[in-house]
Motif scaffolding. Sequence first.
Motif, PDB file in Angstrom:
ATOM      1  N   TYR A 149      66.766  93.372  70.481  1.00 38.27           N
ATOM      2  CA  TYR A 149      67.283  92.047  70.209  1.00 38.27           C
ATOM      3  C   TYR A 149      67.385  91.193  71.451  1.00 38.27           C
ATOM      4  CZ  TYR A 149      68.558  92.958  65.383  1.00 38.27           C
ATOM      5  OH  TYR A 149      68.527  93.224  64.048  1.00 38.27           O
ATOM      6  N   TRP A 230      62.084  85.000  63.984  1.00 38.11           N
ATOM      7  CA  TRP A 230      62.729  86.210  64.481  1.00 38.11           C
ATOM      8  C   TRP A 230      64.206  85.978  64.744  1.00 38.11           C
ATOM      9  CZ3 TRP A 230      63.779  87.104  69.999  1.00 38.11           C
ATOM     10  CH2 TRP A 230      64.132  88.426  70.295  1.00 38.11           C
ATOM     11  N   GLU A 231      64.462  85.122  65.729  1.00 37.90           N
ATOM     12  CA  GLU A 231      65.852  84.846  66.029  1.00 37.90           C
ATOM     13  C   GLU A 231      65.947  83.359  66.242  1.00 37.90           C
ATOM     14  OE1 GLU A 231      67.109  86.464  69.653  1.00 37.90           O
ATOM     15  OE2 GLU A 231      66.768  88.534  69.119  1.00 37.90           O
ATOM     16  N   ASN A 232      66.608  82.649  65.389  1.00 35.15           N
ATOM     17  CA  ASN A 232      66.711  81.253  65.780  1.00 35.15           C
ATOM     18  C   ASN A 232      68.138  80.785  65.907  1.00 35.15           C
ATOM     19  OD1 ASN A 232      67.430  80.960  63.168  1.00 35.15           O
ATOM     20  ND2 ASN A 232      65.819  79.520  62.635  1.00 35.15           N
ATOM     21  N   GLN A 233      69.023  81.676  66.358  1.00 35.50           N
ATOM     22  CA  GLN A 233      70.374  81.213  66.631  1.00 35.50           C
ATOM     23  C   GLN A 233      70.516  80.720  68.052  1.00 35.50           C
ATOM     24  OE1 GLN A 233      73.579  83.686  64.990  1.00 35.50           O
ATOM     25  NE2 GLN A 233      71.928  84.815  64.040  1.00 35.50           N
ATOM     26  N   ILE A 234      69.540  81.083  68.884  1.00 32.61           N
ATOM     27  CA  ILE A 234      69.599  80.625  70.270  1.00 32.61           C
ATOM     28  C   ILE A 234      68.222  80.126  70.626  1.00 32.61           C
ATOM     29  CG2 ILE A 234      70.228  81.260  72.602  1.00 32.61           C
ATOM     30  CD1 ILE A 234      71.246  83.901  71.401  1.00 32.61           C
ATOM     31  N   TYR A 236      65.541  79.918  73.217  1.00 27.92           N
ATOM     32  CA  TYR A 236      65.213  80.481  74.519  1.00 27.92           C
ATOM     33  C   TYR A 236      64.078  79.725  75.170  1.00 27.92           C
ATOM     34  CZ  TYR A 236      67.600  84.700  72.863  1.00 27.92           C
ATOM     35  OH  TYR A 236      68.495  85.591  72.383  1.00 27.92           O
ATOM     36  N   ILE A 244      64.159  71.927  67.504  1.00 33.47           N
ATOM     37  CA  ILE A 244      65.553  71.517  67.355  1.00 33.47           C
ATOM     38  C   ILE A 244      65.675  70.031  67.635  1.00 33.47           C
ATOM     39  CG2 ILE A 244      67.832  71.695  68.385  1.00 33.47           C
ATOM     40  CD1 ILE A 244      67.388  74.640  68.683  1.00 33.47           C
TER      41      ILE A 244
ATOM     42  N   ASN C 145      71.124  78.118  64.280  1.00 35.86           N
ATOM     43  CA  ASN C 145      71.473  77.767  65.642  1.00 35.86           C
ATOM     44  C   ASN C 145      72.527  76.661  65.608  1.00 35.86           C
ATOM     45  OD1 ASN C 145      71.520  76.606  68.230  1.00 35.86           O
ATOM     46  ND2 ASN C 145      69.411  77.220  68.622  1.00 35.86           N
ATOM     47  N   PHE C 186      77.013  90.906  68.741  1.00 28.73           N
ATOM     48  CA  PHE C 186      76.402  89.679  68.249  1.00 28.73           C
ATOM     49  C   PHE C 186      74.939  89.920  67.899  1.00 28.73           C
ATOM     50  CE2 PHE C 186      75.876  85.332  67.492  1.00 28.73           C
ATOM     51  CZ  PHE C 186      74.743  84.874  68.140  1.00 28.73           C
ATOM     52  N   SER C 187      74.572  89.557  66.696  1.00 24.17           N
ATOM     53  CA  SER C 187      73.178  89.710  66.317  1.00 24.17           C
ATOM     54  C   SER C 187      72.517  88.348  66.300  1.00 24.17           C
ATOM     55  CB  SER C 187      73.082  90.324  64.919  1.00 24.17           C
ATOM     56  OG  SER C 187      71.757  90.226  64.461  1.00 24.17           O
ATOM     57  N   PRO C 188      71.520  88.140  67.132  1.00 27.51           N
ATOM     58  CA  PRO C 188      70.894  86.827  67.169  1.00 27.51           C
ATOM     59  C   PRO C 188      69.927  86.592  66.020  1.00 27.51           C
ATOM     60  CG  PRO C 188      69.869  88.272  68.752  1.00 27.51           C
ATOM     61  CD  PRO C 188      70.924  89.074  68.089  1.00 27.51           C
ATOM     62  N   TRP C 321      76.085  76.885  74.752  1.00 22.26           N
ATOM     63  CA  TRP C 321      75.853  77.967  73.801  1.00 22.26           C
ATOM     64  C   TRP C 321      74.879  79.002  74.336  1.00 22.26           C
ATOM     65  CZ3 TRP C 321      77.724  80.441  69.848  1.00 22.26           C
ATOM     66  CH2 TRP C 321      76.899  81.179  68.998  1.00 22.26           C
ATOM     67  N   VAL C 325      75.731  83.161  74.881  1.00 20.63           N
ATOM     68  CA  VAL C 325      75.242  84.284  74.074  1.00 20.63           C
ATOM     69  C   VAL C 325      73.822  84.687  74.406  1.00 20.63           C
ATOM     70  CG1 VAL C 325      76.737  83.743  72.145  1.00 20.63           C
ATOM     71  CG2 VAL C 325      74.465  82.765  72.247  1.00 20.63           C
ATOM     72  N   GLY C 326      73.230  84.014  75.356  1.00 20.92           N
ATOM     73  CA  GLY C 326      71.824  84.315  75.668  1.00 20.92           C
ATOM     74  C   GLY C 326      71.662  85.594  76.473  1.00 20.92           C
TER      75      GLY C 326
END
Lengths: 288, 287, 326
Positions: A149, A230-234, A236, A244, C145, C186-188, C321, C325-326
Amino acid sequence: MAVAATTETGARPARAGRRLSAPAWVGTVPFLGYVAIFLLWPTGIVVVDALKNPNGAWAFSNITELGNPLVRGYFIGSFKLCLLSSLLGAVFGAILAYAVASGDPDGTVRRLYLAVSGVLAQFGGVTLAFAFLVVIGPVGLLFHASWFYSFPWGITVIYAYFQIPLMVLVFLPAIDGLKVQWREASENLGASAWQYWRHVGGPLLAPAFLGGTLLLFANALSAFATIWAWENQIAYIVPQQISIALSSEVGLSNVNVADLLALGMVIMVAIVMTGYALLQRRAARWLR
Amino acid sequence: MAAVTALSETPAAESAGRPRGMQARRRRRLNLFRYVVFTVFGLFFLVPLLAMARFSLEGATLGTWSLTAWKQIASYQGTGVPPLISSIEITLELAVITCAVMLVLLVPTMIWVRLRVRWLARTMEFLCLLPLTIPAIALVVGLGQIYNRLQHFSLSALMLFWVYVILALPYAYQALSAGLSAIDVETLSEAARSLGASWFTVMMRVIAPNMRQAILNALLLTASLVLGEFTIAFLLLYNNLQVELYSISRNTPNAGVLFSTSLAALLLTFVLLLILSYAGRRRRGRG
Amino acid sequence: MNALVAAAKKEGTLNVIALPPTWANYGAILSAFTTKYGIKINSTLPDGTSQQEVNAVKTQKGTAKAPDVLDVGQAVALANTSLFAPYKVATWSDIPAAQKDAGGLWYEDYGGYMAIGYSSKFGTITSLNDLLGPKFKNAVALNGNPTSANAALNGVMMANLASGGTASDISKGVDFFSKLKAAGNFSPVSATGATIKAGTTPVVFNWDYLNLSSYVGVSNWKVFVPQGVALGGYYTQAINKQAPHPAAARLWEEFLYSQAASGGQNLWIEGGARPVEQLAMSNNGSINQAAAGKLPSVSGSPVFLTQAQNTDAAKYLAANWAKAVG
């Protein structure tokens, strides 16, 4: 060429009335026009709007935004991911390409791997990301890897899935160009395999290898769908941030920021692709 | 070749024996290397595909099996939302249209430039490789205004073909240029012209048929690009196959149909590529 | 009203956007409308964000496929009132004053409270800080996000309020997620129905109506709302000023705000969302009592973010943010 000229004058009377007076480059106008409208014009819009602010007024100071630590962070993130996945893809792709090339040129294995590479090089996006998530990852069916992750390791493994086939497709012609005679000659002169690679094979393949790496780098830089799914809460990397900037619903949407990021990306890729073009030219010289 | 074999024969018996022994040992080591590499990479590529296949055969509860996901490719639909099959149709149509436009636009232009407008060759190469430098995610930001105007003519997602041709240009160009450089264009065109052919005939009936393999390659690359395209369709708010799959993945617990559709698309492309590679070889062998 | 129905039927079509069928029972609402009036609904971009809805209105202006009606988050609605046409539904007076625009440009429709849904394999969660424990490794996810998605921003804000923060300062929420990340919990991965079913994201911060068992698709799903924290969020309806089907658009709004047993407001409550006219409907008895009883209970006085608080939170998240959490 003189032959062609006489035949032309000879042939002309038979087709009087055709568009003979137009210069030859007119035939390329449809193509040039098409590219101008759908490639050059949007690029122009991106460049111009990157230097404007939301009201439409010029704001050259926007360029300094690229130095903003937050924005720099996205470019660094992109750079890290692209570097890792292109190196990984290049090294493993080269190994795989060598294994494929050293087999029967008309054999099934070669056809199979080429077809698979052709398909997987374009495979990505939602389903790939999801397939990996359920296979690896902390609650994965096969492997429990919590590093999966973390950025950029996990996403690099996923990128490798389409980077390696791309490298195979791009690097295979170069390996094919290594003549068997050179290997035989070096062995007859007493060189070991290591010496062959160090002094003959390596330098010959180096431009193509580096060129392939750069192409992989550019490919990873533009990839969007896979990491988005895959992961779009952050965010990168730059492509995520562009998306965004175009569609944020908490008030952070700003088309000009998207333009600026896109401009930065284009500059980054342009540098890489120039290197690729130069290396391709050098590689072509050796393979003639 | 003669010089090399001569070299290998003149030295003393032991060095004459060495190439052969070394060859055999090298061959064995090479084969071992190949088996290991193919196994390792084969596993790496197969495992996610197998996982996808497994999930596409998943039943309602974890652990049961069912073909529902595969049957759903034709029938999947959330209420009030366009069904999956319509986005599949649109994407397939897009692939066909993009391939056709690419054929009509790029092949004649490349041959023409090669024949009559050599000084544009560099520019053309640059323009065709430019889309690699201007990634889709960057291009789409500027495309909004242009698609704005296009939407007054047609709102269909088929309008995406205009930009898909651009996206496929680098791949098609490289495939076509490899084919073009393999044939002696000048001789062929001079011969045809001296027999009284028009330039059009030279291009379409003399040169293009000799590039069949390359043209097929280019078309296949274009088609697989269209099938896998997500970024531009998503950010221009169109609904194509990948966007629909993304939507399904976000909104339903049933991921099965996601995998079955992707696997179907992959298998289709794979089969086409395999056929292409066999068809190409045979033709070259006969000629 | 009859004239409206006739005019809408004559138009025959309605364009909607960004309405996922499993979100707050929209699937049932869309088909109920078509069944009742025979008007075909074109539903595009079901997974779109509020901003994308507004983008579509702008770019498709003047075309036949432009969205007729919008269902957007508060922030986006308030920023784009110039795109809306004023309209007051028949039940206008039953919408609380604070939840509509006096001129009728926008009006809230349904909402819920931010909650934490989790798989029952974790037992029962009693406080937010439970999530920092070791059994939640790689388990806790948001829904998107926070710098982009409304629901995710409110998720962080809920953690903020539960950790002692205030609505004007989201820093404690970001700190909480930072601690979560440091603990490895935390799971991204973006939580979707598929990831929940596969067990990849067993703990999700999401609106309570999106944490229903039926929506989530797993049967052992529980919901937890921190004591004393009732962070509410309502979505907003608006009609496109340049709607290609203006009568159908207005009929749609009438349907959504109708208090009939099969009208929009009751269909929403069946989907676990709280309709904006809930108070009035409880008083006049038109509400679906069974569904109302199933709504998760919240304690504490409800908090709704104002536009200024929303903007401040977004700005803080944009700057902090990724670092946290990065």
